[in-house]
Design a protein around this motif. Structure first.
Motif, mmCIF file in Angstrom:
data_model
loop_
_atom_site.group_PDB
_atom_site.id
_atom_site.type_symbol
_atom_site.label_atom_id
_atom_site.label_comp_id
_atom_site.label_asym_id
_atom_site.label_seq_id
_atom_site.Cartn_x
_atom_site.Cartn_y
_atom_site.Cartn_z
ATOM 1 N N VAL A 125 0.180 -1.083 -0.396
ATOM 2 C CA VAL A 125 0.066 -0.200 -0.047
ATOM 3 C C VAL A 125 0.963 1.072 0.197
ATOM 4 O O VAL A 125 1.784 1.369 0.780
ATOM 5 C CB VAL A 125 -1.068 0.192 1.015
ATOM 6 C CG1 VAL A 125 -1.653 0.926 1.148
ATOM 7 C CG2 VAL A 125 -1.389 -1.147 1.199
ATOM 8 N N SER A 126 0.828 2.138 -0.721
ATOM 9 C CA SER A 126 1.245 3.640 -1.195
ATOM 10 C C SER A 126 0.462 4.716 -1.429
ATOM 11 O O SER A 126 -0.645 4.659 -1.671
ATOM 12 C CB SER A 126 2.764 3.294 -2.142
ATOM 13 O OG SER A 126 3.406 4.845 -1.995
ATOM 14 N N THR A 127 0.617 5.325 -0.461
ATOM 15 C CA THR A 127 -0.158 6.936 -0.845
ATOM 16 C C THR A 127 0.959 7.682 -1.808
ATOM 17 O O THR A 127 1.335 8.857 -1.867
ATOM 18 C CB THR A 127 -0.925 7.851 0.551
ATOM 19 O OG1 THR A 127 0.954 8.256 1.001
ATOM 20 C CG2 THR A 127 -1.515 6.482 0.893
ATOM 21 N N ALA A 130 2.239 10.913 -0.060
ATOM 22 C CA ALA A 130 1.079 12.061 0.600
ATOM 23 C C ALA A 130 0.856 11.681 1.590
ATOM 24 O O ALA A 130 0.906 13.085 3.299
ATOM 25 C CB ALA A 130 -0.600 12.459 -0.084
ATOM 26 N N SER A 131 0.761 10.330 2.560
ATOM 27 C CA SER A 131 0.729 10.171 3.777
ATOM 28 C C SER A 131 1.029 8.628 4.436
ATOM 29 O O SER A 131 0.272 7.761 4.163
ATOM 30 C CB SER A 131 -0.919 10.584 4.606
ATOM 31 O OG SER A 131 -1.266 9.967 5.672
ATOM 32 N N ALA A 134 -1.928 6.983 6.720
ATOM 33 C CA ALA A 134 -3.044 7.050 6.628
ATOM 34 C C ALA A 134 -2.566 5.510 5.272
ATOM 35 O O ALA A 134 -3.608 4.838 5.387
ATOM 36 C CB ALA A 134 -3.469 7.680 4.606
ATOM 37 N N ALA A 135 -0.711 5.183 4.587
ATOM 38 C CA ALA A 135 -0.411 3.584 4.149
ATOM 39 C C ALA A 135 -0.927 2.334 5.211
ATOM 40 O O ALA A 135 -1.592 1.643 5.480
ATOM 41 C CB ALA A 135 0.545 3.701 3.468
#
Length: 222
Positions: A125-127, A130-131, A134-135
């Protein structure tokens, strides 16, 4: 920026890891798990990092030097020193090496995503920077949907696929069997750890010769 997602085979590859603090310890652990050889460079060694040292780690207790980049396939800068991180990133890029700068992702050209592992299953999982928080939250939510039962489940599917393809049938005839398996209640039965029910289901779909014992997985739930 749009990143290209990829999984790397680092088996026997030499990776340069600059820094030996707690963050570097986590990176070192992941690199060793992936089968990489690691050149670890840092003036000081954190106790957590020291506990991970083995014969696959080349430890250089000193500041980073240009020559540390020789022969490596990948570079990770994990220091708290911005000047050192910039130097590592600049020199790595000059040599055409992919580099990840943990504290300043914009200095590098790849990022390491938050990852959930269940045996041979890896969900990344990657943002895009950005955050990271959140990831990590999303990874936690995924861990509730993809529990530990996925490890024996995928091991079983792998053995079944091998046994089915060994029969020499065409891909067109094998494909429906593979889909029937994954669309069946097999995952639910594996989660229940019910070997007898798994054997019944496999016999219904594939016929005799595909029990857990036949697949040398009699101890799958032990």
């Amino acid at each position: 920026m749009t990143y290209y997602p990829a999984f790397l085979d680092l088996s026997e590859r030499l990776v340069l890891l600059v820094g030996a603090g707690q963050v570097a310890a986590r990176k070192l652990s992941a690199l060793l798990e992936a089968g990489a050889r690691v050149r670890l460079v840092a003036p000081e060694l954190h106790p957590k990092t020291g506990k991970l040292l083995n014969d696959r780690v080349e430890l250089l207790v000193r500041p980073f030097m240009d020559a540390d980049l020789l022969g490596v396939s990948l570079v990770i800068a994990a220091t708290d020193n911005e000047a050192v991180n910039q130097k590592v990133a600049h020199l790595a890029k000059d040599k055409g090496l992919f580099v990840n700068v943990i504290k300043s992702p914009e200095l590098g050209d790849f990022q390491v995503p938050a990852a959930l592992r269940r045996g041979s299953l890896t969900i990344a999982v990657s943002t895009g920077g950005a955050s990271p928080a959140a990831a990590r939250r999303l990874r936690k939510e995924l861990s509730e949907s993809y529990g530990p039962e996925w490890e024996p489940y995928l091991l079983l599917l792998s053995r079944l696929r091998k046994r089915i393809t060994e029969k020499g049938l065409s891909a067109e005839k094998n494909r429906p069997l593979f889909y029937r398996l994954v669309e069946s209640d097999l995952l639910t039965l594996v989660k229940k750890r019910s070997a007898p029910e798994v054997d019944v289901l496999l016999n219904d779909i594939l016929g005799p010769g595909f029990s857990l014992a036949d697949l040398e997985l009699a101890d799958l739930f032990n």
